[in-house]
Design a protein around this motif. Structure first.
Motif, PDB file in Angstrom:
ATOM      1  N   UNK A  68       0.842  -1.203   0.000  1.00  0.00           N
ATOM      2  CA  UNK A  68       0.000   0.000   0.000  1.00  0.00           C
ATOM      3  C   UNK A  68       0.874   1.249   0.000  1.00  0.00           C
ATOM      4  N   UNK A  69       1.890   1.258   0.857  1.00  0.00           N
ATOM      5  CA  UNK A  69       2.747   2.440   0.947  1.00  0.00           C
ATOM      6  C   UNK A  69       3.691   2.554  -0.246  1.00  0.00           C
ATOM      7  N   UNK A  70       3.940   1.442  -0.927  1.00  0.00           N
ATOM      8  CA  UNK A  70       4.703   1.537  -2.173  1.00  0.00           C
ATOM      9  C   UNK A  70       3.919   2.325  -3.217  1.00  0.00           C
ATOM     10  N   UNK A  71       2.588   2.133  -3.234  1.00  0.00           N
ATOM     11  CA  UNK A  71       1.750   2.920  -4.140  1.00  0.00           C
ATOM     12  C   UNK A  71       1.764   4.394  -3.741  1.00  0.00           C
ATOM     13  N   UNK A  72       1.709   4.641  -2.432  1.00  0.00           N
ATOM     14  CA  UNK A  72       1.705   6.027  -1.948  1.00  0.00           C
ATOM     15  C   UNK A  72       3.017   6.715  -2.290  1.00  0.00           C
ATOM     16  N   UNK A  73       4.123   6.019  -2.120  1.00  0.00           N
ATOM     17  CA  UNK A  73       5.421   6.651  -2.370  1.00  0.00           C
ATOM     18  C   UNK A  73       5.603   6.989  -3.846  1.00  0.00           C
ATOM     19  N   UNK A  74       4.940   6.240  -4.733  1.00  0.00           N
ATOM     20  CA  UNK A  74       5.041   6.527  -6.170  1.00  0.00           C
ATOM     21  C   UNK A  74       4.407   7.873  -6.530  1.00  0.00           C
ATOM     22  N   UNK A  75       3.560   8.397  -5.650  1.00  0.00           N
ATOM     23  CA  UNK A  75       2.952   9.704  -5.890  1.00  0.00           C
ATOM     24  C   UNK A  75       3.983  10.831  -5.882  1.00  0.00           C
TER      25      UNK A  75
END
Length: 292
Positions: free
Chosen positions: A134-141
């Motif tokens: 989930x946080x990997x998706x957030x960090x891609x932002x």
């Protein structure tokens, strides 16, 4: 190292933190809206009652006319280049002081390095495999290509809505923050923490480019949207959830073990400085265009 907690327990903790944070932020916002006018009125009355205030002001003005005029202009409340700009400059200077002190501690001290390692280890229970994704998706932002796309889209919207005066401020925030971040990265040349998850990175660690870009770019976009909103309640919601997004991106760098805590703080300081610079330039251009 502690075993990761359940994904649902971690999700519940995060949601609970967001709810508590929203309630506290709302209470603080209401308190500030109530206390600020009261404090201003009390300070004005107190200043007016000072014995000999006007006589002293006249004497100083007569003796140092240019200096008095310059000081009065810096504290004027009827234009941006007065008190608002003065406060911004003071805050920007404070951010520079904090950033230079932090960089010095990272280069020369070992206490902050030990603290960084302890925080990285303490996050082990949060490194649940599902939460990491989930946080990997957030960090891609806040990846460089994502931020570039966001800036291009934001610029197009500003241009389409004829808000041309916001574009130089956005460009200043973007270019200034990224240039300073990558200059500092290779000047300090700090090694990354041990990659404890599937995430990795190639550039030096200090400061965090993701934290810098998130604050400078998403912060400026939130400001540009909020600037023309009439509802203070909507402005508050926009500001709060923008802060939440930036904090989640910053936290993702720690959870994924690609940055130390001090790297993220330094990135936020750099982003905050250039965000203030973007604000200042935009407000100056807006004020100048409004002059008759």
């Amino acid at each position: 190292m502690n075993d990761p907690l359940s994904f649902w327990w971690l999700t519940l903790l995060l949601v609970g933190a967001l709810i508590v944070g929203r309630v506290l932020a709302g209470l603080i916002w209401r308190f500030l809206r109530w206390v600020t006018p009261q404090t201003g009125r009390i300070a004005t009355r107190s200043a007016q009652r000072l014995p000999g205030r006007q006589r002293l002001a006249n004497a100083v003005s007569a003796r140092f006319p240019r200096t008095s005029a310059w000081v009065a202009a810096r504290f004027a409340i009827d234009r941006f280049t007065g008190l608002p700009l003065t406060l911004m400059v003071l805050l920007a200077g404070y951010l520079v002081s904090l950033g230079t002190d932090l960089a010095e501690d990272v280069i020369e001290g070992d206490q902050i390095v030990k603290m960084d390692h302890r925080i990285n280890i303490a996050l082990a229970p949060w490194r649940n495999a599902d939460l990491l994704h989930v946080f990997a998706k957030i960090t891609h932002l806040a990846d460089i290509m994502t931020l570039l796309a966001v800036v291009l889209v934001a610029t197009a919207f500003l241009w389409a809505h004829r808000r041309f005066r916001y574009i130089p401020g956005l460009m200043m925030a973007v270019i200034g923050s990224e240039a300073l971040t990558y200059t500092a990265k290779y000047a300090v040349d700090r090694a990354r923490p041990d990659f404890l998850t599937f995430a990795s990175a190639a550039t030096p660690s200090f400061p965090s480019g993701h934290a810098t870009g998130a604050l400078a770019i998403y912060g400026f976009i939130a400001y540009a949207i909020a600037r023309d909103l009439r509802s203070t309640a909507v402005r508050f919601e926009l500001a709060y959830w923008s802060v939440v997004l930036i904090v989640l991106i910053a936290f993702s760098r720690l959870l994924l073990s690609v940055h130390f805590f001090s790297d993220v703080i330094a990135g936020l300081l750099v982003g905050g400085f250039w965000l203030l610079a973007g604000f200042a330039l935009t407000e100056y251009l807006n004020e100048r265009s409004a002059r008759p």
